[in-house]
Design a protein around this motif. Sequence first.
Motif, PDB file in Angstrom:
ATOM      1  N   PHE A  30     -16.380  -9.260  31.226  1.00  0.00           N
ATOM      2  CA  PHE A  30     -16.101 -10.394  31.021  1.00  0.00           C
ATOM      3  C   PHE A  30     -15.674 -10.756  32.762  1.00  0.00           C
ATOM      4  O   PHE A  30     -15.456 -12.520  32.275  1.00  0.00           O
ATOM      5  CB  PHE A  30     -14.674 -10.669  29.910  1.00  0.00           C
ATOM      6  N   LEU A  57      -7.506 -16.661  27.976  1.00  0.00           N
ATOM      7  CA  LEU A  57      -8.805 -16.156  28.217  1.00  0.00           C
ATOM      8  C   LEU A  57      -9.593 -15.066  28.198  1.00  0.00           C
ATOM      9  O   LEU A  57     -10.167 -14.023  27.687  1.00  0.00           O
ATOM     10  CB  LEU A  57      -9.654 -17.338  28.180  1.00  0.00           C
ATOM     11  N   THR A  60      -7.821 -11.856  26.903  1.00  0.00           N
ATOM     12  CA  THR A  60      -8.372 -11.753  25.090  1.00  0.00           C
ATOM     13  C   THR A  60     -10.139 -11.537  25.068  1.00  0.00           C
ATOM     14  O   THR A  60     -10.266 -10.537  24.469  1.00  0.00           O
ATOM     15  CB  THR A  60      -8.362 -13.087  24.066  1.00  0.00           C
ATOM     16  N   GLY A  61     -10.470 -11.997  25.720  1.00  0.00           N
ATOM     17  CA  GLY A  61     -11.901 -11.587  25.456  1.00  0.00           C
ATOM     18  C   GLY A  61     -12.527  -9.860  26.328  1.00  0.00           C
ATOM     19  O   GLY A  61     -12.878  -9.093  25.621  1.00  0.00           O
ATOM     20  N   VAL A  75     -18.887 -12.566  21.060  1.00  0.00           N
ATOM     21  CA  VAL A  75     -17.884 -13.157  22.661  1.00  0.00           C
ATOM     22  C   VAL A  75     -18.607 -14.381  22.596  1.00  0.00           C
ATOM     23  O   VAL A  75     -18.137 -15.036  23.119  1.00  0.00           O
ATOM     24  CB  VAL A  75     -17.166 -11.909  23.129  1.00  0.00           C
ATOM     25  N   GLY A  78     -19.041 -17.238  21.143  1.00  0.00           N
ATOM     26  CA  GLY A  78     -17.809 -18.397  21.215  1.00  0.00           C
ATOM     27  C   GLY A  78     -17.471 -18.584  22.356  1.00  0.00           C
ATOM     28  O   GLY A  78     -16.843 -19.824  23.156  1.00  0.00           O
ATOM     29  N   VAL A  79     -17.744 -18.068  23.367  1.00  0.00           N
ATOM     30  CA  VAL A  79     -17.150 -18.630  24.805  1.00  0.00           C
ATOM     31  C   VAL A  79     -18.533 -19.588  25.577  1.00  0.00           C
ATOM     32  O   VAL A  79     -17.625 -20.994  25.399  1.00  0.00           O
ATOM     33  CB  VAL A  79     -17.687 -17.782  26.271  1.00  0.00           C
ATOM     34  N   ILE A 138     -12.623 -14.171  16.286  1.00  0.00           N
ATOM     35  CA  ILE A 138     -12.373 -14.461  17.153  1.00  0.00           C
ATOM     36  C   ILE A 138     -13.029 -15.251  18.180  1.00  0.00           C
ATOM     37  O   ILE A 138     -12.795 -15.787  19.121  1.00  0.00           O
ATOM     38  CB  ILE A 138     -13.172 -12.781  17.019  1.00  0.00           C
ATOM     39  N   LEU A 142     -11.776 -18.007  21.146  1.00  0.00           N
ATOM     40  CA  LEU A 142     -12.140 -17.756  22.658  1.00  0.00           C
ATOM     41  C   LEU A 142     -12.940 -19.263  22.744  1.00  0.00           C
ATOM     42  O   LEU A 142     -12.956 -19.549  23.655  1.00  0.00           O
ATOM     43  CB  LEU A 142     -13.616 -16.528  22.393  1.00  0.00           C
ATOM     44  N   SER A 143     -14.003 -19.320  22.040  1.00  0.00           N
ATOM     45  CA  SER A 143     -14.341 -21.224  21.961  1.00  0.00           C
ATOM     46  C   SER A 143     -13.404 -21.966  21.788  1.00  0.00           C
ATOM     47  O   SER A 143     -13.456 -23.060  22.709  1.00  0.00           O
ATOM     48  CB  SER A 143     -15.012 -21.456  20.612  1.00  0.00           C
ATOM     49  N   THR A 146     -11.455 -21.647  25.481  1.00  0.00           N
ATOM     50  CA  THR A 146     -12.480 -22.280  26.678  1.00  0.00           C
ATOM     51  C   THR A 146     -12.584 -23.702  26.977  1.00  0.00           C
ATOM     52  O   THR A 146     -12.386 -24.227  27.373  1.00  0.00           O
ATOM     53  CB  THR A 146     -14.167 -21.737  26.356  1.00  0.00           C
TER      54      THR A 146
END
Lengths: 180, 188
Positions: A30, A57, A60-61, A75, A78-79, A138, A142-143, A146
Amino acid sequence: MASIDLNDPAAARVLRAYERGRWRHALTGFAPVLLLPMLVLCIDGISLRTIALGALLFGTGVFVLWRGRDAARSVLPGVLAGTVPLVAAICAPRMHVCTGSSCMSFCLAACAGGGFLAGVVVGLVWRRSRRGRVSLAIAAVLSTMTGALGCSCVGYGGVLGMAAGFMLGMLPWVARAAPD
Amino acid sequence: MAATPLWAQVSTVDDLAQQMARLADGDRWAFAPLYAALKPRVHALCRAMLRHEQDAEDAMQQVMEKLFARASSYEHGRPVVPWALGIAAWECRAYRQKRKRRREDALVDGSSEPLAGDELNEEIARADLQRLALQALQALSDTDREVLTATFWDEATLAGVTGATLRKRRERALDRLRTTFGRLYGFD
């Protein structure tokens, strides 16, 4: 099912080594995402809000990657989806329309529109992957985090606009999956 | 009803690869059967390489820790046993080197203890191998013998022969020694 006695110090040490290996793997996996808050800090200047969001971020990641399984697979989408509102929010302040004495900027619209696109991407990827709802949650979290890195410079309104756009973009895919 | 032993739950190569892929994915349930399946294999290799029960136990523990620490970066589909035994062999070699250095240090200090059990057997085997190597050396030409003696017993130089030439001669002499050894005793 029979199981290894984890009170056996040898087996427990091996399990701890495995967990350490997973943390290391998650941290290194990550680490490139740290470039995003750094980029925002370079462009928008040092801000405590960006640092806090970046740390959240990253934490969490890394945690999700350490846990593994389906959640870890969401992940990356999402990112990546979150970079859409992030880039839009970074570019928006450079674009504005001036009519006479007043200028109109597109910051809020860029955040909401970027959030909408991110929601569509996350929903579409989730629908195609047929993973559980935890995986969707999730990716969504994460999205949003970001995207919030960029939209937070617009203020809480920017973050809320992006979140609203995100929900709107994701909703059709979730609604279609509901009967399953 | 007797429970199925853990090692039997991952008896085939495919099972092992599947379990390792699950563990790499973060499925902790795969840990116990994999541990049970790999431990005896790694232990057997360590015992065969180190010929010392306590050292084999210690090396096996280190190998298992290294192996599972790397489980997250396991490439799906890769054969698990060769991968595990490769790490084990490397670790055992390092362990053997460490043990050899310890023994040499002890000899220098004058604090060496009398050898016992497996260590004694290992010493006898090494002495036998040395004796056989010396016999094989007698079957070589004078030049080869001179090169090898200069390399391993005296100095790594020969009068009138330097650098690359010496290396080349040494290489050829070693090849011939290996061939002779194999011809005389049936193994390298």
